[in-house]
Design a protein around this motif. Structure first.
Motif, PDB file in Angstrom:
ATOM      1  N   UNK A   1      25.936  46.450  51.675  1.00 13.81           N
ATOM      2  CA  UNK A   1      25.770  45.017  51.460  1.00 13.81           C
ATOM      3  C   UNK A   1      27.091  44.307  51.717  1.00 13.81           C
ATOM      4  N   UNK A   2      27.033  43.178  52.397  1.00 13.87           N
ATOM      5  CA  UNK A   2      28.247  42.414  52.660  1.00 13.87           C
ATOM      6  C   UNK A   2      28.847  41.932  51.348  1.00 13.87           C
ATOM      7  N   UNK A   3      30.145  42.028  51.241  1.00 12.22           N
ATOM      8  CA  UNK A   3      30.827  41.618  50.018  1.00 12.22           C
ATOM      9  C   UNK A   3      31.158  40.133  50.089  1.00 12.22           C
ATOM     10  N   UNK A   4      30.971  39.438  48.985  1.00 10.92           N
ATOM     11  CA  UNK A   4      31.300  38.011  48.942  1.00 10.92           C
ATOM     12  C   UNK A   4      32.769  37.838  48.588  1.00 10.92           C
ATOM     13  N   UNK A   5      33.258  36.635  48.773  1.00 10.77           N
ATOM     14  CA  UNK A   5      34.660  36.355  48.493  1.00 10.77           C
ATOM     15  C   UNK A   5      34.963  36.505  47.003  1.00 10.77           C
ATOM     16  N   UNK A   6      34.040  36.106  46.147  1.00 13.95           N
ATOM     17  CA  UNK A   6      34.302  36.246  44.715  1.00 13.95           C
ATOM     18  C   UNK A   6      34.187  37.710  44.281  1.00 13.95           C
ATOM     19  N   UNK A   7      33.319  38.497  44.919  1.00 17.82           N
ATOM     20  CA  UNK A   7      33.246  39.922  44.621  1.00 17.82           C
ATOM     21  C   UNK A   7      34.534  40.631  45.017  1.00 17.82           C
ATOM     22  N   UNK A   8      35.075  40.246  46.160  1.00 17.56           N
ATOM     23  CA  UNK A   8      36.330  40.845  46.610  1.00 17.56           C
ATOM     24  C   UNK A   8      37.449  40.505  45.635  1.00 17.56           C
ATOM     25  N   UNK A   9      37.497  39.257  45.205  1.00 15.40           N
ATOM     26  CA  UNK A   9      38.503  38.862  44.215  1.00 15.40           C
ATOM     27  C   UNK A   9      38.347  39.670  42.934  1.00 15.40           C
ATOM     28  N   UNK A  10      37.094  39.896  42.526  1.00 11.08           N
ATOM     29  CA  UNK A  10      36.839  40.649  41.299  1.00 11.08           C
ATOM     30  C   UNK A  10      37.299  42.100  41.430  1.00 11.08           C
ATOM     31  N   UNK A  11      37.101  42.718  42.575  1.00 12.22           N
ATOM     32  CA  UNK A  11      37.553  44.083  42.771  1.00 12.22           C
ATOM     33  C   UNK A  11      39.078  44.179  42.733  1.00 12.22           C
ATOM     34  N   UNK A  12      39.753  43.227  43.390  1.00 10.51           N
ATOM     35  CA  UNK A  12      41.216  43.232  43.372  1.00 10.51           C
ATOM     36  C   UNK A  12      41.745  42.970  41.961  1.00 10.51           C
ATOM     37  N   UNK A  13      41.089  42.112  41.255  1.00 12.11           N
ATOM     38  CA  UNK A  13      41.471  41.809  39.875  1.00 12.11           C
ATOM     39  C   UNK A  13      41.328  43.053  38.997  1.00 12.11           C
ATOM     40  N   UNK A  14      40.229  43.774  39.177  1.00  5.70           N
ATOM     41  CA  UNK A  14      40.037  45.021  38.426  1.00  5.70           C
ATOM     42  C   UNK A  14      41.077  46.056  38.836  1.00  5.70           C
ATOM     43  N   UNK A  15      41.390  46.099  40.133  1.00  7.81           N
ATOM     44  CA  UNK A  15      42.414  47.023  40.634  1.00  7.81           C
ATOM     45  C   UNK A  15      43.766  46.728  40.001  1.00  7.81           C
ATOM     46  N   UNK A  16      44.028  45.450  39.723  1.00  9.06           N
ATOM     47  CA  UNK A  16      45.297  45.051  39.105  1.00  9.06           C
ATOM     48  C   UNK A  16      45.309  45.271  37.597  1.00  9.06           C
ATOM     49  N   UNK A  17      44.175  45.677  37.041  1.00  9.97           N
ATOM     50  CA  UNK A  17      44.111  45.949  35.610  1.00  9.97           C
ATOM     51  C   UNK A  17      43.605  44.800  34.774  1.00  9.97           C
ATOM     52  N   UNK A  18      42.934  43.837  35.383  1.00  7.29           N
ATOM     53  CA  UNK A  18      42.389  42.644  34.710  1.00  7.29           C
ATOM     54  C   UNK A  18      43.398  41.978  33.775  1.00  7.29           C
ATOM     55  N   UNK A  19      44.535  41.526  34.333  1.00  9.73           N
ATOM     56  CA  UNK A  19      45.537  40.869  33.488  1.00  9.73           C
ATOM     57  C   UNK A  19      45.030  39.535  32.954  1.00  9.73           C
ATOM     58  N   UNK A  20      45.683  39.048  31.891  1.00  8.73           N
ATOM     59  CA  UNK A  20      45.324  37.753  31.310  1.00  8.73           C
ATOM     60  C   UNK A  20      45.593  36.652  32.330  1.00  8.73           C
ATOM     61  N   UNK A  21      44.766  35.614  32.305  1.00  5.39           N
ATOM     62  CA  UNK A  21      44.904  34.520  33.268  1.00  5.39           C
ATOM     63  C   UNK A  21      44.946  33.184  32.545  1.00  5.39           C
ATOM     64  N   UNK A  22      45.491  32.234  33.229  1.00  5.76           N
ATOM     65  CA  UNK A  22      45.461  30.839  32.762  1.00  5.76           C
ATOM     66  C   UNK A  22      45.365  29.959  33.985  1.00  5.76           C
ATOM     67  N   UNK A  23      44.793  28.794  33.802  1.00  7.13           N
ATOM     68  CA  UNK A  23      44.631  27.888  34.918  1.00  7.13           C
ATOM     69  C   UNK A  23      43.182  27.528  35.123  1.00  7.13           C
TER      70      UNK A  23
END
Length: 440
Positions: free
Chosen positions: A359-381
């Motif tokens: 299945x083609x990956x969406x832009x938000x899915x790709x962001x979610x995978x990279x975010x998980x790869x980074x360890x889901x750090x805390x965010x603000x903004x």
């Protein structure tokens, strides 16, 4: 052995045959004896595999209607085995009646020859004609016809001219071709027919073929079949013109010894916005091509491909354990990558236990995978600066905010507005960009 371009003049007129002595031009681009032309191209036989010769009439003859008094060019390809005692026979027919025959002996030197011969229709009446070729060899005190070399094409002499609207190049299946990749190796070549619109046009069909860079490829006209031969590595254009109408084909000769993606992929060029990102991804070993010397920058990325990219970036570590996704088969090229990504919490799959690797990956899915790869750090903004920020799925909001703050996602302009396009497919070029922004 070498390929020779045989240039001969042949004047056929009703009831009378006149010929001029053949003139032999300098050798052309490719080696001869083992020539194997691309499957499905206009000239599709391995002529060297034929014991004697193979005849191919050029596209300018096929089904052509010509105004009386004009000239038809036709081509043939012949293989001389060097043993001597070979010749080809050309006969002009009207209906089933043979009008004239032209016979020419082969050269004594072994090799492949291409010939272009003009047919002068001056003095010929209107009606349907045919040109027939075949080759013969001399044995047992007689000339023997090689039936596999027989080729016959019809054409029609008319009185009223039909104009030309345009031309294109087509492969052996009649499909339009605008680009070709040819590896630089002995015997490499590509052949494409010139297609006329309308096909029954009666304009002068003399074809002019120009290679923009003869140091990269040489090209020639075989009576409406364009031959292209690689000389060196690089990218160039071959232009074809008939009666003022032009078409062009982009030619890429890849350089497998280079590490520059411009030299490796036909669809990555100087000036492309994604050039540096693709080069980075290639240099890091996290993204390769998709085959046939293509990177496919504008094609969508699949879920399996992004898992493989992240797995490669991690060094492709050994994996073990049970695969929890029912649609990821052991032995598939992405099995280890998906297992690793699953075990490291980078991918979670769907509620039905499937991963959906293709299945083609969406832009938000790709962001979610990279975010998980980074360890889901805390965010603000927030995403208020994006016109479509509110369309980001709740499960992906933190990931997209994080990606924005890290400069991994910078958005795109849609109808003059800055957008994330969260549900849009992520292309391979966009993935390379996000990987460089993330890792680099």
């Amino acid at each position: 052995m070498s390929v020779k371009k045989r240039v001969a003049s042949l004047l056929l007129a009703l009831g009378m045959l006149a010929t001029t002595a053949p003139a032999f031009a300098a050798d052309t681009a490719e080696a001869a004896g083992e020539l194997a032309v691309q499957k499905g191209a206009a000239i599709s036989k391995n002529v060297a595999a034929e014991d004697y010769s193979y005849i191919k009439l050029g596209a300018s003859v096929k089904g052509q209607s010509v105004v009386a008094g004009n000239t038809i060019n036709f081509a043939l390809v012949e293989y001389d085995n060097g043993r001597g005692g070979q010749r080809y026979v050309c006969t002009l027919y009207k209906g089933n009646k043979a009008l004239d025959t032209f016979v020419e002996a082969f050269e004594a030197e072994e090799g492949l020859y291409t010939s272009v011969l003009p047919l002068d229709t001056d003095g010929m009446s209107t009606g349907t004609y045919a040109i027939e070729f075949y080759t013969q060899y001399y044995a047992n005190n007689k000339w023997n016809t090689v039936s596999s070399t027989k080729s016959r094409e019809n054409f029609t002499i008319v009185k009223k001219a039909v104009g030309l609207n345009g031309i294109s190049l087509v492969d052996g299946n009649g499909q339009k071709v605008t680009g070709v990749t040819i590896e630089k190796q002995e015997n490499a070549s590509a052949f494409y027919d010139v297609q006329f619109n309308p096909q029954n046009t009666t304009v002068n069909r003399e074809v002019t073929v120009i290679s923009a860079n003869n140091n990269i490829v040489e090209a020639e006209d075989l009576a409406g079949t364009v031959g292209i031969y690689p000389v060196n590595y690089g990218k160039t254009t071959v232009t074809v013109e008939v009666s003022g109408k032009k078409t062009a084909i982009n030619v890429f000769v890849p350089n497998p010894n280079s590490s520059n993606v411009i030299d490796l992929f036909s669809d990555v060029n100087t000036g492309d916005w994604f050039l540096d990102y693709v080069q980075y991804a290639y240099d890091k070993g996290i993204m390769k091509g998709v085959g046939n010397y293509r990177f496919a920058p504008n094609e969508p990325l699949t879920r399996a491909q992004i898992a493989q990219i992240l797995y490669a970036q991690a060094g492709s570590p050994a994996v073990s354990g049970e695969m929890k996704f029912t649609d990821v088969a052991q032995g598939s090229w992405y099995y280890n990558a998906v297992l690793w990504a699953s075990q490291n919490g980078i991918v979670t799959g769907y509620a039905n236990g499937m991963f959906r690797p293709n299945t083609n990956i969406t832009r938000e899915q790709l962001a979610r995978m990279l975010y998980a790869h980074a360890g889901t750090p805390a965010v603000s903004g927030d995403l208020n600066n994006f016109a479509d920020g509110a369309k980001v799925s709740n499960w992906a909001k933190d990931a997209v905010i994080w990606a924005k703050e890290k400069g991994i996602i910078k958005g795109k302009t849609v109808n003059g507005k800055l957008c994330i396009d969260p549900q849009g497919n992520a292309t391979r070029a966009e993935a390379a960009t996000m990987m460089k922004n993330y890792l680099g």
